[in-house]
Write an enzyme that holds these catalytic residues in place. Structure first.
Site, short mmCIF file in Angstrom:
data_model
loop_
_atom_site.label_atom_id
_atom_site.label_comp_id
_atom_site.label_asym_id
_atom_site.label_seq_id
_atom_site.Cartn_x
_atom_site.Cartn_y
_atom_site.Cartn_z
CB SER A 1 -0.97 0.03 1.21
OG SER A 1 -1.48 1.30 1.26
CG HIS A 2 0.52 4.71 -2.39
ND1 HIS A 2 0.09 3.61 -3.19
CD2 HIS A 2 0.99 5.76 -3.23
CE1 HIS A 2 0.32 4.14 -4.57
NE2 HIS A 2 0.94 5.47 -4.42
CB SER A 3 -1.17 4.24 3.73
OG SER A 3 -1.15 3.90 5.19
CG ASP B 1 -2.32 1.27 -2.42
OD1 ASP B 1 -1.45 1.24 -2.99
OD2 ASP B 1 -2.60 1.67 -1.28
#
Lengths: 129, 203
Positions: free
Chosen positions: A11-13, A70
């Protein structure tokens, strides 16, 4: 193909990656090799092909690895990470076209029953909440 | 020859990206995730840190290595995209391709990596017209060529303003993506200017 398919969550996060991994882990415990990574090389929101490659390495077996991503940059960086792998492994690592959280959870459940990479990806990609 | 050229290209490109980082980020904030300037700045500064080593390579090797550095350091979608551009160009340069074929090879890699083409409101909307101008005019006098390349890049960037984004985060905005310049097209325009600046100085 023997062994359990590994799952990688990108994920980017970092928090989303960690949370999604936690949800998958709740389903399958330690039965399924599972790795997650998130954040760019400086720790901000983003993705990092080198870290994705290490995550793939961490769960690698001959059974293969299903990767969940994502947004666009995550997919492209996952592709780059796969291209960095030695050639013999590349064909056994697949980016699944499925939502990150739901896909990873159902894929982990499917993998835990010993299904092969095709089946694990299919279940995740066909999943309809 | 190659080594001076490589060093100057790196320096000029990094300077232009750094000077315009705020502007790129502002464009990206309007229709994306607001990190394009800072990501590109980080990537090009990492390339510049390695400039001495890169300048010892031939052009093809330097482009490929610089592409790898961008892939490793940029973090956003622009890392793999600009990395693919430079790696594609580097490979073609290694095979002795002339400049138009070199840029075309880089563009092919970007298309494949981004699953995009002209008209999606991306960096390709600057790179493709610039490549066409280069292919048409590369035999002419250099000052004229450089002027036309800059003009093409400027005009092509402006043309992204009214486009509907169909790739990348901006596509999530649908019709609201119109009316804004594309940040990737803006950084591509800067890089075209950087190359023209360097070639002008050595002309």
């Amino acid at each position: 193909m023997s062994g359990i398919v590994g799952i990688v969550i990108v994920s980017h996060s970092p928090k989303v990656a960690e949370g999604a991994a936690e949800m998958a882990r709740q389903m399958v415990g330690d039965l399924v090799p599972l790795a997650h990574c998130g954040g760019d090389p400086t720790g901000g929101l983003g993705t990092d092909p080198e870290r994705i490659r290490r995550a793939i390495d961490a769960v690698w077996s001959e059974a293969g690895v299903a990767v969940f991503v994502d947004l666009g940059g995550a997919e492209m960086n996952a592709e780059m990470a796969i291209e960095m792998l030695e050639e013999a492994r590349r064909g056994r690592v697949r980016i699944c076209n499925a939502p990150l959280v739901e896909g990873a959870v159902v894929a982990a459940a499917e993998a835990s029953s010993g299904s092969d990479l095709d089946a694990v990806c299919r279940v995740a990609e066909d999943f309809n909440p | 020859m190659d080594s001076d050229l490589v060093a100057e290209l790196i320096d000029r490109a990094t300077r232009l990206i750094t000077e315009h980082a705020e502007e790129l980020t502002a464009l990206d904030r309007a229709i994306g995730d607001g990190d394009h300037g800072i990501n590109m700045k980080r990537g090009f500064e990492a390339v510049r840190e390695d400039a001495e080593r890169l300048a010892r390579l031939d052009l093809g090797g330097a482009l490929q290595q610089a592409g790898m550095i961008l892939v490793r350091t940029v973090g956003g979608a622009s890392g793999p995209l600009y990395g693919s551009l430079l790696m594609g160009m580097g490979r073609a340069a290694g095979e002795g391709a002339p400049p138009p074929a070199l840029l075309a090879a880089g563009i092919e890699m970007v298309k494949r990596r981004g699953k995009a083409d002209r008209g999606c409101k991306t960096m390709l909307d600057v790179l493709i017209p610039v490549q066409e101008t280069l292919a048409q005019a590369s035999e002419g006098p250099r000052p004229e060529l450089l002027r036309r390349l800059r003009e093409t890049a400027d005009r092509a960037l402006e043309e992204t303003r009214d486009m509907l984004a169909t790739r990348g985060r901006a596509s999530f905005l649908g019709e609201r993506s119109r009316g804004h310049l594309d940040p990737g097209a803006a950084s591509s325009r800067l890089l075209v200017h950087a190359v023209c600046d360097v070639l002008e100085a050595v002309a």
